[in-house]
Design a protein around this motif. Sequence first.
Motif, PDB file in Angstrom:
ATOM      1  N   TYR A  69      -7.260  53.007  44.268  1.00 35.32           N
ATOM      2  CA  TYR A  69      -8.187  54.110  44.527  1.00 35.32           C
ATOM      3  C   TYR A  69      -9.547  53.501  44.843  1.00 35.32           C
ATOM      4  CZ  TYR A  69      -4.691  56.760  41.895  1.00 35.32           C
ATOM      5  OH  TYR A  69      -3.521  57.320  41.448  1.00 35.32           O
ATOM      6  N   ARG A  70     -10.071  53.805  46.025  1.00 38.05           N
ATOM      7  CA  ARG A  70     -11.397  53.305  46.395  1.00 38.05           C
ATOM      8  C   ARG A  70     -12.304  54.500  46.643  1.00 38.05           C
ATOM      9  NH1 ARG A  70     -12.579  48.358  47.719  1.00 38.05           N
ATOM     10  NH2 ARG A  70     -13.916  49.055  49.419  1.00 38.05           N
ATOM     11  N   PRO A  71     -13.417  54.594  45.908  1.00 37.65           N
ATOM     12  CA  PRO A  71     -14.311  55.741  46.069  1.00 37.65           C
ATOM     13  C   PRO A  71     -15.228  55.627  47.282  1.00 37.65           C
ATOM     14  CG  PRO A  71     -15.188  54.277  44.412  1.00 37.65           C
ATOM     15  CD  PRO A  71     -13.837  53.718  44.821  1.00 37.65           C
ATOM     16  N   CYS A 128     -16.320  52.158  41.087  1.00 35.79           N
ATOM     17  CA  CYS A 128     -15.433  50.986  41.150  1.00 35.79           C
ATOM     18  C   CYS A 128     -14.127  51.367  41.833  1.00 35.79           C
ATOM     19  CB  CYS A 128     -15.077  50.500  39.751  1.00 35.79           C
ATOM     20  SG  CYS A 128     -16.454  49.846  38.806  1.00 35.79           S
ATOM     21  N   ALA A 129     -13.497  50.380  42.439  1.00 38.00           N
ATOM     22  CA  ALA A 129     -12.120  50.566  42.865  1.00 38.00           C
ATOM     23  C   ALA A 129     -11.264  50.538  41.598  1.00 38.00           C
ATOM     24  CB  ALA A 129     -11.700  49.459  43.813  1.00 38.00           C
ATOM     25  N   VAL A 130     -10.213  51.317  41.578  1.00 37.74           N
ATOM     26  CA  VAL A 130      -9.307  51.371  40.425  1.00 37.74           C
ATOM     27  C   VAL A 130      -7.908  51.008  40.921  1.00 37.74           C
ATOM     28  CG1 VAL A 130      -8.258  52.865  38.671  1.00 37.74           C
ATOM     29  CG2 VAL A 130     -10.700  53.098  39.226  1.00 37.74           C
ATOM     30  N   ALA A 184     -12.560  56.370  39.405  1.00 35.09           N
ATOM     31  CA  ALA A 184     -13.098  55.664  40.579  1.00 35.09           C
ATOM     32  C   ALA A 184     -14.385  56.330  41.071  1.00 35.09           C
ATOM     33  CB  ALA A 184     -12.051  55.617  41.690  1.00 35.09           C
ATOM     34  N   LEU A 198     -13.617  45.928  40.679  1.00 37.95           N
ATOM     35  CA  LEU A 198     -12.245  46.439  40.508  1.00 37.95           C
ATOM     36  C   LEU A 198     -11.928  46.592  39.035  1.00 37.95           C
ATOM     37  CD1 LEU A 198      -9.479  47.163  41.818  1.00 37.95           C
ATOM     38  CD2 LEU A 198      -8.842  44.772  41.437  1.00 37.95           C
ATOM     39  N   CYS A 221      -7.328  58.483  37.461  1.00 40.35           N
ATOM     40  CA  CYS A 221      -7.758  57.314  38.240  1.00 40.35           C
ATOM     41  C   CYS A 221      -8.729  57.700  39.351  1.00 40.35           C
ATOM     42  CB  CYS A 221      -6.545  56.584  38.800  1.00 40.35           C
ATOM     43  SG  CYS A 221      -5.591  55.749  37.525  1.00 40.35           S
ATOM     44  N   ARG A 222      -8.479  58.813  40.010  1.00 40.68           N
ATOM     45  CA  ARG A 222      -9.405  59.284  41.043  1.00 40.68           C
ATOM     46  C   ARG A 222     -10.777  59.573  40.434  1.00 40.68           C
ATOM     47  NH1 ARG A 222      -6.941  61.916  45.756  1.00 40.68           N
ATOM     48  NH2 ARG A 222      -4.708  61.521  45.740  1.00 40.68           N
ATOM     49  N   VAL A 255     -10.690  60.773  47.329  1.00 38.48           N
ATOM     50  CA  VAL A 255     -11.300  59.448  47.284  1.00 38.48           C
ATOM     51  C   VAL A 255     -11.314  58.906  48.713  1.00 38.48           C
ATOM     52  CG1 VAL A 255     -10.696  58.914  44.882  1.00 38.48           C
ATOM     53  CG2 VAL A 255      -9.073  58.372  46.695  1.00 38.48           C
TER      54      VAL A 255
END
Length: 140
Positions: free
Chosen positions: A64-66, A103-105, A98, A73, A94-95, A47
Amino acid sequence: MLDPQARALLDLMIDKRVPPVHTLQPAEARRFYAERRAFTQPEPPAVAELRDLATDAGLALRLYRPAEGVLALLVYFHGGGWTIGDLDTHDVVCRTLALASGCAVLSVDYRLAPEHRFPAAVDDAVAAVRWARREAVALG
């Protein structure tokens, strides 16, 4: 008829001699759950950003930000019946979430039962959402 992926997971658990979770004490169930996740999940996808955080009260979170920029979020509460699971056991989920959603997770490591009685996990969930709202700009 059982879904083929579910059948494959059950067969793998039998092959690896993973006992049914309801027959275990919480600490044992957590260990087996983590081990099972380790041999059933793919390699974690990359990510754009991964950050371990904590609320002012010390509640552990993982962001986690893609991609860069302003993103929606999603606050994620891992599975495990409020008794097993943690940030690491649900890292790949979660990865993947995202990356697939854009979206950010924000994954929440809420307190687990039975060590922490109800409503501890719910209190942590509410606190995490409130914290995320307060910190929205910093989270992007």
